[in-house]
Motif scaffolding. Structure first.
Motif, PDB file in Angstrom:
ATOM      1  N   VAL A  74      47.808  47.742  25.670  1.00 46.80           N
ATOM      2  CA  VAL A  74      48.294  47.045  26.939  1.00 46.80           C
ATOM      3  C   VAL A  74      47.167  46.922  27.910  1.00 46.80           C
ATOM      4  CG1 VAL A  74      50.734  47.575  26.208  1.00 46.80           C
ATOM      5  CG2 VAL A  74      49.325  49.294  27.601  1.00 46.80           C
ATOM      6  N   VAL A  75      45.956  47.374  27.538  1.00 46.21           N
ATOM      7  CA  VAL A  75      44.863  47.209  28.592  1.00 46.21           C
ATOM      8  C   VAL A  75      44.838  45.813  29.008  1.00 46.21           C
ATOM      9  CG1 VAL A  75      42.324  47.299  28.891  1.00 46.21           C
ATOM     10  CG2 VAL A  75      43.491  49.371  27.944  1.00 46.21           C
ATOM     11  N   PHE A  76      45.079  45.142  28.385  1.00 40.51           N
ATOM     12  CA  PHE A  76      44.997  43.339  28.639  1.00 40.51           C
ATOM     13  C   PHE A  76      46.015  42.962  29.662  1.00 40.51           C
ATOM     14  CE2 PHE A  76      46.390  38.870  28.152  1.00 40.51           C
ATOM     15  CZ  PHE A  76      45.183  38.274  28.604  1.00 40.51           C
ATOM     16  N   ILE A  77      47.298  43.475  29.231  1.00 42.99           N
ATOM     17  CA  ILE A  77      48.286  43.228  30.222  1.00 42.99           C
ATOM     18  C   ILE A  77      48.007  43.745  31.497  1.00 42.99           C
ATOM     19  CG2 ILE A  77      50.999  43.556  30.659  1.00 42.99           C
ATOM     20  CD1 ILE A  77      51.357  43.353  27.511  1.00 42.99           C
ATOM     21  N   LEU A  78      47.602  45.202  31.579  1.00 37.44           N
ATOM     22  CA  LEU A  78      47.342  45.869  32.854  1.00 37.44           C
ATOM     23  C   LEU A  78      46.263  45.383  33.786  1.00 37.44           C
ATOM     24  CD1 LEU A  78      47.174  49.675  31.675  1.00 37.44           C
ATOM     25  CD2 LEU A  78      49.077  48.254  32.898  1.00 37.44           C
ATOM     26  N   VAL A  79      45.320  44.714  33.220  1.00 39.75           N
ATOM     27  CA  VAL A  79      44.190  43.981  33.846  1.00 39.75           C
ATOM     28  C   VAL A  79      44.998  42.656  34.253  1.00 39.75           C
ATOM     29  CG1 VAL A  79      42.096  42.844  33.906  1.00 39.75           C
ATOM     30  CG2 VAL A  79      42.399  45.123  32.502  1.00 39.75           C
ATOM     31  N   PHE A  80      45.653  42.000  33.638  1.00 37.76           N
ATOM     32  CA  PHE A  80      46.187  40.512  33.893  1.00 37.76           C
ATOM     33  C   PHE A  80      47.065  40.935  35.109  1.00 37.76           C
ATOM     34  CE2 PHE A  80      49.251  37.291  33.343  1.00 37.76           C
ATOM     35  CZ  PHE A  80      48.571  36.143  33.453  1.00 37.76           C
ATOM     36  N   THR A  81      47.970  41.839  35.128  1.00 34.08           N
ATOM     37  CA  THR A  81      49.072  42.112  36.269  1.00 34.08           C
ATOM     38  C   THR A  81      48.286  42.639  37.256  1.00 34.08           C
ATOM     39  OG1 THR A  81      50.317  43.276  34.494  1.00 34.08           O
ATOM     40  CG2 THR A  81      51.105  43.479  36.631  1.00 34.08           C
ATOM     41  N   ALA A  82      47.338  43.323  37.202  1.00 33.81           N
ATOM     42  CA  ALA A  82      46.372  43.627  38.309  1.00 33.81           C
ATOM     43  C   ALA A  82      45.794  42.548  39.000  1.00 33.81           C
ATOM     44  CB  ALA A  82      45.393  44.804  37.764  1.00 33.81           C
ATOM     45  N   VAL A  83      45.238  41.720  38.340  1.00 33.34           N
ATOM     46  CA  VAL A  83      44.494  40.407  38.815  1.00 33.34           C
ATOM     47  C   VAL A  83      45.369  39.550  39.653  1.00 33.34           C
ATOM     48  CG1 VAL A  83      43.217  38.374  38.206  1.00 33.34           C
ATOM     49  CG2 VAL A  83      42.462  40.779  37.359  1.00 33.34           C
ATOM     50  N   ILE A  84      46.480  39.268  38.872  1.00 35.81           N
ATOM     51  CA  ILE A  84      47.482  38.403  39.489  1.00 35.81           C
ATOM     52  C   ILE A  84      47.904  39.145  40.933  1.00 35.81           C
ATOM     53  CG2 ILE A  84      49.910  37.549  39.368  1.00 35.81           C
ATOM     54  CD1 ILE A  84      48.073  36.072  37.403  1.00 35.81           C
ATOM     55  N   ASN A  85      48.284  40.459  40.718  1.00 37.09           N
ATOM     56  CA  ASN A  85      48.885  40.921  41.974  1.00 37.09           C
ATOM     57  C   ASN A  85      47.827  41.174  43.088  1.00 37.09           C
ATOM     58  OD1 ASN A  85      51.628  41.956  41.971  1.00 37.09           O
ATOM     59  ND2 ASN A  85      51.005  42.356  40.052  1.00 37.09           N
ATOM     60  N   VAL A  86      46.711  41.081  42.741  1.00 40.74           N
ATOM     61  CA  VAL A  86      45.694  41.342  43.841  1.00 40.74           C
ATOM     62  C   VAL A  86      45.634  39.889  44.559  1.00 40.74           C
ATOM     63  CG1 VAL A  86      42.769  41.365  44.129  1.00 40.74           C
ATOM     64  CG2 VAL A  86      44.252  43.207  42.875  1.00 40.74           C
ATOM     65  N   PHE A  87      45.378  38.886  43.638  1.00 40.31           N
ATOM     66  CA  PHE A  87      45.040  37.493  44.414  1.00 40.31           C
ATOM     67  C   PHE A  87      46.550  36.835  45.012  1.00 40.31           C
ATOM     68  CE2 PHE A  87      41.359  37.951  41.472  1.00 40.31           C
ATOM     69  CZ  PHE A  87      40.477  37.882  42.620  1.00 40.31           C
ATOM     70  N   TYR A  88      47.587  37.347  44.501  1.00 43.94           N
ATOM     71  CA  TYR A  88      48.790  36.324  45.015  1.00 43.94           C
ATOM     72  C   TYR A  88      49.754  37.009  45.633  1.00 43.94           C
ATOM     73  CZ  TYR A  88      46.855  32.640  41.827  1.00 43.94           C
ATOM     74  OH  TYR A  88      46.077  31.616  41.321  1.00 43.94           O
ATOM     75  N   THR A  89      49.373  38.076  46.356  1.00 43.31           N
ATOM     76  CA  THR A  89      50.165  38.929  47.202  1.00 43.31           C
ATOM     77  C   THR A  89      49.921  38.387  48.752  1.00 43.31           C
ATOM     78  OG1 THR A  89      50.027  40.746  45.822  1.00 43.31           O
ATOM     79  CG2 THR A  89      51.093  41.226  47.790  1.00 43.31           C
ATOM     80  N   PRO A  90      50.779  37.802  49.247  1.00 44.89           N
ATOM     81  CA  PRO A  90      50.380  37.201  50.700  1.00 44.89           C
ATOM     82  C   PRO A  90      50.649  38.488  51.634  1.00 44.89           C
ATOM     83  CG  PRO A  90      52.898  36.875  50.045  1.00 44.89           C
ATOM     84  CD  PRO A  90      52.000  37.242  48.899  1.00 44.89           C
ATOM     85  N   GLY A  91      49.774  38.709  52.683  1.00 42.81           N
ATOM     86  CA  GLY A  91      49.628  39.537  53.407  1.00 42.81           C
ATOM     87  C   GLY A  91      48.883  39.434  54.818  1.00 42.81           C
ATOM     88  N   ASP A  92      48.854  40.476  55.566  1.00 40.74           N
ATOM     89  CA  ASP A  92      48.128  40.080  56.977  1.00 40.74           C
ATOM     90  C   ASP A  92      46.762  40.738  56.863  1.00 40.74           C
ATOM     91  OD1 ASP A  92      50.617  39.077  57.576  1.00 40.74           O
ATOM     92  OD2 ASP A  92      51.137  41.205  58.301  1.00 40.74           O
TER      93      ASP A  92
END
Lengths: 269, 288
Positions: A74-92
């Motif tokens: 599941v390493v791939f899924i983990l990395v994928f999720t992490a990357v998506i979350n890092v870049f696509y979470t809006p914030g201040d």
């Protein structure tokens, strides 16, 4: 290819308290745990969930290494999720901004929690299969799904199918290994070439594998019929499932934890 | 004799570094000579399957070397692949590896992977089919229409068609009727003689091995305790028995007779040899 390293559905025999729990308790506890995991919001609740898992792993005496080994696929899924979350979470709180990609503080935290959540999710289901033999697992499933019989769900047949499937995973892996070696001995190349060549290279593996799976299914069906198997109707069991004090304690504790995490999570902790 | 295939201090450990670690081979020095008919015997789990899978580079040694005609087969990826064509390996129950639509195509799988010309592939397929006694008109049939024994012939032909210098067969006669056993062993001998190929026959049936091979290697617990001609190896009757192998029944009878003081030949493995030995002894008036 290290097919033998696949830990899916593997069972580690043992005598720990967790091993001894009723399978229904363990299944329900895992379901509660997963629900709670999705209600958890922040540090406090995640810490509680981690604590529960740590205690369970420690009590079960399942070697840490086996748990970690199970994570590899599941390493791939983990990395994928992490990357998506890092870049696509809006914030201040913007940390870095490169071209269209923005990394925010919220994104980093989100990614962190998401990865931890998936890791804990997988660990707890692994713990279930590591400490429960496939037979008990399907027995537990069947018992839990029993009420569905009222609406004509073929519960027994479903659980029988599941136990057979689980039972044949190691057999099929071994078979795959053997056929791969045999075709390699005739010069088949499973690792090289582009995508199309690789897909084509699988034919000499998949055809014999399917044939042997069907042959096994056929033989098994005949063997079952020879022993007068006719489905769940009127069938008694050798292993009777019985709740004990420990089961009640674990279930109540898990329920309390899940509700507590739910409330805390709702308040943003 | 010239060595064609050698292992030097070959060790193989399964699942190294896990709780399931298990040594299947320990410092094995094995040699197969050019053109010989060699037998490997050992009971289930003795390491014989692990050993033969090293001989054509399917398994990589944990330590030690495998040499084919003096070259380390793991020198580079190309050498390993080449070795697989030169050292043909027929697995146990090879009929389960058939996959093509026609027998012809299935036999051609190996030669095609070698990158041979179409004419050469065609010649080899037909010749291999002839070796195992398949008829020309059968070649366009589906291999799945055949009986178990016939399927096995197709599978063996698939390896023979690569024209390997060394042909290794793992229990090629398992589960066949006596007629099938004889004919498969005959096919193998034909190939051995026609190509002067080295044959390595793996078996746990002493009877089968004793009457076909020139030399015998015993595998037990990942080591090779005994090697030599069948009659040399069978001198160790009791040790073999302890390994769960035993000697052919006729040999056992004759070892006992010798023990009782009869002057009688000891390299007796089959009923024919037994008959001859008894008649010889009677005619010379040996015994007590």
């Amino acid at each position: 290819m290290a097919l033998k390293d696949i830990t899916l559905g593997q069972y580690f025999p043992g005598t720990s308290l967790i091993h001894k729990l009723d399978p229904r308790t363990k299944i329900l506890a895992v379901v509660l745990y997963i629900v709670a995991l999705f209600l958890a919001k922040s540090f406090v609740t995640y810490l509680i969930m981690f604590g529960v898992l740590a205690v369970a792993v420690a009590v079960s005496k399942v070697p840490m290494r086996s748990l970690v080994r199970g994570m590899k696929p599941v390493v791939f899924i983990l990395v994928f999720t992490a990357v998506i979350n890092v870049f696509y979470t809006p914030g201040d709180h913007v940390l870095v901004k490169v071209w269209v990609l923005t990394v925010t503080m919220e994104g980093v935290w989100n990614a962190f929690f998401m990865v931890v959540r998936i890791l804990m999710l997988i660990s707890c289901t692994f713990l279930l299969t590591y400490t429960t033999s496939p037979i008990l697992l399907t027995d537990g499933m069947e018992a839990l799904m029993n009420p569905l019989k009222a609406i004509h769900v073929p519960v027994h047949e479903l659980s029988m199918m599941m136990s057979i499937a689980l039972r044949f995973i190691p057999t099929l892996i071994e078979e795959t290994d053997k056929i791969m070696s045999a075709q390699r001995a005739r010069g088949a190349d499973f690792d090289g070439g582009n995508l199309i060549q690789r897909a084509k290279a699988l034919i000499p593996l998949l055809v014999p594998l399917f044939i042997s799976a069907f042959r096994r299914a056929d033989e098994l069906a005949v063997a079952m019929e020879c022993r007068c198997y006719h489905g769940g109707e009127g069938r008694t069991r050798m292993r009777q499932l019985q709740y004990k004090t420990g089961d009640v304690v674990v279930l109540v504790a898990m329920l309390v934890i899940a509700v507590a995490v739910g409330i805390l999570g709702f308040r943003g902790y | 004799m010239e060595a064609i295939l050698e292992t030097k201090k070959l060790s193989h450990i399964y699942s190294a570094g896990t709780p399931f670690e298990r040594a299947a081979l320990l410092d094995v020095d094995f040699t197969a000579y050019q053109g010989e008919y060699l037998g490997i015997i050992g009971h289930t789990g003795s390491g014989k399957s692990t050993l033969i899978q090293h001989l054509n580079g399917l398994l990589k040694p944990t330590s030690g070397q495998v040499l084919f005609q003096g070259t380390d087969i793991w020198r580079d990826a190309k050498t390993t692949r080449e070795t697989r064509f030169q050292v043909g390996l027929v697995f146990q129950y090879p009929e389960y590896q058939l996959f093509e639509e026609t027998i012809y195509k299935d036999i051609a799988f190996g030669p095609k992977n070698m990158g041979l010309s179409e004419d050469e592939v065609d010649r080899r397929v037909r010749e291999a089919a002839r070796f195992v006694g398949l008829k020309e008109e059968q070649l366009e049939k589906s291999p799945f229409e055949l009986s178990g024994g016939q399927k096995r012939r197709v599978a063996i032909a698939g390896v023979i068609a690569m024209e390997p210098k060394v042909l290794i067969l793992d229990e090629p006669t398992a589960g066949l009727d006596p007629v099938g056993v004889e004919s498969i062993l005959g096919n193998i001998r034909d190939y051995h003689e026609a190509h002067n190929a080295t044959i390595i026959l793996v078996s746990h049936s002493m009877e089968d091995v004793a009457r076909t091979v020139d030399r015998l290697v015993v595998v037990n617990d990942g080591t090779l305790p005994y090697q030599g001609t069948p009659s040399e190896v069978f001198q160790h009757g009791q040790e073999l028995e302890a390994m769960g192998l035993g000697v052919p029944q006729m040999t056992r009878v004759f070892n006992r007779l010798k023990g009782m003081g009869f002057d009688i030949g000891s390299s007796v493995f089959t009923i024919e040899q037994a008959k001859k030995a008894i008649l010889d002894t009677l005619s010379t008036g040996g015994g007590t």
